[in-house]
Design an enzyme around this catalytic site. Sequence first.
Site, PDB file in Angstrom:
ATOM      1  N   MET A 234     -19.711  -6.180  16.666  1.00 51.05           N
ATOM      2  CA  MET A 234     -19.280  -5.201  15.655  1.00 51.05           C
ATOM      3  C   MET A 234     -17.797  -5.400  15.357  1.00 51.05           C
ATOM      4  O   MET A 234     -16.938  -5.203  16.237  1.00 51.05           O
ATOM      5  CB  MET A 234     -19.573  -3.773  16.143  1.00 51.05           C
ATOM      6  CG  MET A 234     -21.064  -3.462  16.150  1.00 51.05           C
ATOM      7  SD  MET A 234     -21.474  -1.795  16.718  1.00 51.05           S
ATOM      8  CE  MET A 234     -21.315  -1.969  18.498  1.00 51.05           C
TER       9      MET A 234
ATOM     10  N   CYS B  82     -24.811 -10.419   8.253  1.00 51.64           N
ATOM     11  CA  CYS B  82     -23.754  -9.553   7.745  1.00 51.64           C
ATOM     12  C   CYS B  82     -23.706  -9.617   6.219  1.00 51.64           C
ATOM     13  O   CYS B  82     -23.616 -10.704   5.656  1.00 51.64           O
ATOM     14  CB  CYS B  82     -22.444 -10.045   8.342  1.00 51.64           C
ATOM     15  SG  CYS B  82     -21.062  -9.091   7.823  1.00 51.64           S
TER      16      CYS B  82
ATOM     17  N   ASN C 151     -33.087  -5.349  17.099  1.00 50.06           N
ATOM     18  CA  ASN C 151     -31.857  -4.580  16.874  1.00 50.06           C
ATOM     19  C   ASN C 151     -32.051  -3.639  15.689  1.00 50.06           C
ATOM     20  O   ASN C 151     -32.798  -3.935  14.778  1.00 50.06           O
ATOM     21  CB  ASN C 151     -30.696  -5.572  16.603  1.00 50.06           C
ATOM     22  CG  ASN C 151     -29.457  -4.898  16.041  1.00 50.06           C
ATOM     23  OD1 ASN C 151     -29.050  -5.190  14.909  1.00 50.06           O
ATOM     24  ND2 ASN C 151     -28.859  -4.011  16.796  1.00 50.06           N
ATOM     25  N   GLY C 152     -31.345  -2.519  15.728  1.00 50.49           N
ATOM     26  CA  GLY C 152     -31.342  -1.592  14.597  1.00 50.49           C
ATOM     27  C   GLY C 152     -31.866  -0.230  14.982  1.00 50.49           C
ATOM     28  O   GLY C 152     -33.053  -0.080  15.290  1.00 50.49           O
TER      29      GLY C 152
ATOM     30  N   GLY D 106     -26.167  -1.278  18.866  1.00 51.30           N
ATOM     31  CA  GLY D 106     -24.873  -1.336  18.195  1.00 51.30           C
ATOM     32  C   GLY D 106     -24.164  -0.001  18.215  1.00 51.30           C
ATOM     33  O   GLY D 106     -23.498   0.361  19.189  1.00 51.30           O
TER      34      GLY D 106
HETATM   35  C1  LIG Z   1     -18.546  -1.349  12.559  1.00 47.84           C
HETATM   36  C2  LIG Z   1     -19.624  -2.396  12.560  1.00 47.84           C
HETATM   37  C3  LIG Z   1     -19.286  -3.737  12.495  1.00 47.84           C
HETATM   38  C4  LIG Z   1     -20.282  -4.732  12.513  1.00 47.84           C
HETATM   39  N1  LIG Z   1     -19.919  -6.045  12.559  1.00 47.84           N
HETATM   40  C5  LIG Z   1     -20.876  -7.007  12.724  1.00 47.84           C
HETATM   41  C6  LIG Z   1     -20.530  -8.359  12.954  1.00 47.84           C
HETATM   42  O1  LIG Z   1     -19.359  -8.733  13.053  1.00 47.84           O
HETATM   43  N2  LIG Z   1     -21.537  -9.254  13.096  1.00 47.84           N
HETATM   44  C7  LIG Z   1     -22.863  -8.881  13.026  1.00 47.84           C
HETATM   45  O2  LIG Z   1     -23.754  -9.722  13.172  1.00 47.84           O
HETATM   46  N3  LIG Z   1     -23.213  -7.619  12.817  1.00 47.84           N
HETATM   47  C8  LIG Z   1     -22.250  -6.664  12.698  1.00 47.84           C
HETATM   48  N4  LIG Z   1     -22.623  -5.352  12.588  1.00 47.84           N
HETATM   49  C9  LIG Z   1     -24.048  -4.997  12.639  1.00 47.84           C
HETATM   50  C10 LIG Z   1     -24.480  -4.705  14.084  1.00 47.84           C
HETATM   51  O3  LIG Z   1     -24.344  -5.853  14.899  1.00 47.84           O
HETATM   52  C11 LIG Z   1     -25.955  -4.237  14.126  1.00 47.84           C
HETATM   53  O4  LIG Z   1     -26.768  -5.283  13.670  1.00 47.84           O
HETATM   54  C12 LIG Z   1     -26.201  -3.000  13.268  1.00 47.84           C
HETATM   55  O5  LIG Z   1     -25.188  -2.025  13.453  1.00 47.84           O
HETATM   56  C13 LIG Z   1     -27.581  -2.381  13.585  1.00 47.84           C
HETATM   57  O6  LIG Z   1     -27.662  -1.980  14.926  1.00 47.84           O
HETATM   58  P1  LIG Z   1     -27.467  -0.428  15.359  1.00 47.84           P
HETATM   59  O7  LIG Z   1     -28.388   0.387  14.488  1.00 47.84           O
HETATM   60  O8  LIG Z   1     -27.840  -0.385  16.813  1.00 47.84           O
HETATM   61  O9  LIG Z   1     -26.034  -0.080  15.100  1.00 47.84           O
HETATM   62  C14 LIG Z   1     -21.642  -4.359  12.558  1.00 47.84           C
HETATM   63  C15 LIG Z   1     -21.980  -2.993  12.619  1.00 47.84           C
HETATM   64  C16 LIG Z   1     -20.988  -2.016  12.636  1.00 47.84           C
HETATM   65  C17 LIG Z   1     -21.376  -0.553  12.737  1.00 47.84           C
END
Ligand SMILES: Cc1cc2nc3c(=O)[nH]c(=O)nc-3n(C[C@H](O)[C@H](O)[C@H](O)COP(=O)(O)O)c2cc1C
Length: 343
Positions: free
Chosen positions: A24, A106, A220-221, A242
């Site tokens: 993240m 992303c 994930n998600g 995340g």
């Molecule tokens: C603040 C923030 C920054 C993120 N940056 C990245 C990143 O650098 N690379 C990536 O693959 N996903 C990034 N994501 C996505 C997360 O890795 C993840 O796939 C997404 O938040 C879904 O998972 P969650 O519902 O558990 O948060 C980011 C998410 C957030 C909230």
Amino acid sequence: MAVDPHEPAQQAAARGAAFSVAPMMDWTDRHCRYFHRLLAPHALLYTEMVTAPAVIHGDRARLLGYDAAEHPVALQLGGSEPDELAEAARIGAELGYDEINLNVGCPSDRVQSGRFGACLMREPTLVRECVAAMREAVAHLAVPVTVKCRIGVDDQDEYAGLAGFVEAVQASGCDTFIVHARKAWLQGLSPKENREIPPLNYARVYRLKQDHARLTVVINGGIGTLAEVDEHLRHVDGVMLGRTAYHEPYRLAEIEHALHGTPLPERDEVLRRLRPYVEAHLARGDRLQHITRHILGLYQGLPGARGYRRVLSEQAHRADAGWDVVEAAIAARHAGERSLRAA
Ligand SMILES: Cc1cc2nc3c(=O)[nH]c(=O)nc-3n(C[C@H](O)[C@H](O)[C@H](O)COP(=O)(O)O)c2cc1C
């Protein structure tokens, strides 16, 4: 005899199933990862995404420095140019990262303009070439190269898009896919909206595992609770958390406890174990706030949590802020709890 609801998850953990904290940007920096490691000794931790050119030309100590305690730690790369990604992967592996991951999930504009991130879901052949080059570059260190992707982008077919992507990319030898179980809509949604609006579809990720039993599939998600972790691990090999891991980090300790039997630590104790790390970084000139911004959610849901957060938010940014601010925050939490009990 009582049925242990965590049993399938424990069996999955015993088979080597990963539970991981997602990459993240701006959040999972080295300080955050060190803190998460105290909560979850077995979790695989991911860096923020670093672009391949930044790895090659940037300030490596700042971008790639990490503490030995963070192992196992994976470096996530962004890019779409095989030679550059190979060079960046080699640098990361030689610095000791345990895994190199390619970001194909992303959706931000900045990332699309450089032709990387989720738009690469449409270019499986290019991703295969990238991953093959990366794997070759790190083969001497036997470091795995993995891919983090979405279930699709825009109007891609419901399942065939994902399966076609994975089948093409696995031809590079890559056998681990972390799948964020929602599409990315590349036009019209902000990156934040792209983490919230496209609906989650876990069944599609389960089907990917069913159809490709040989692959390691991590889901994930939207995953937050232990019950959800248990349920997912009946279908796939690993779970990645995340936002919940960031906002409610103690969940990591609870998952660690359920999967690996690691004793649940006291939250105050976790902070005190962070103290030597904080003091070492303060001595190097780092600001307290850069570390404490990641620990604000530790007491989430407990009485007094607001007082704890308030002390950190109001005092940790000062140039001379030291460990005493964290102690004051812990004390404020206890005081808040006492007054709530007395009321
Ligand atoms: C603040 C923030 C920054 C993120 N940056 C990245 C990143 O650098 N690379 C990536 O693959 N996903 C990034 N994501 C996505 C997360 O890795 C993840 O796939 C997404 O938040 C879904 O998972 P969650 O519902 O558990 O948060 C980011 C998410 C957030 C909230």
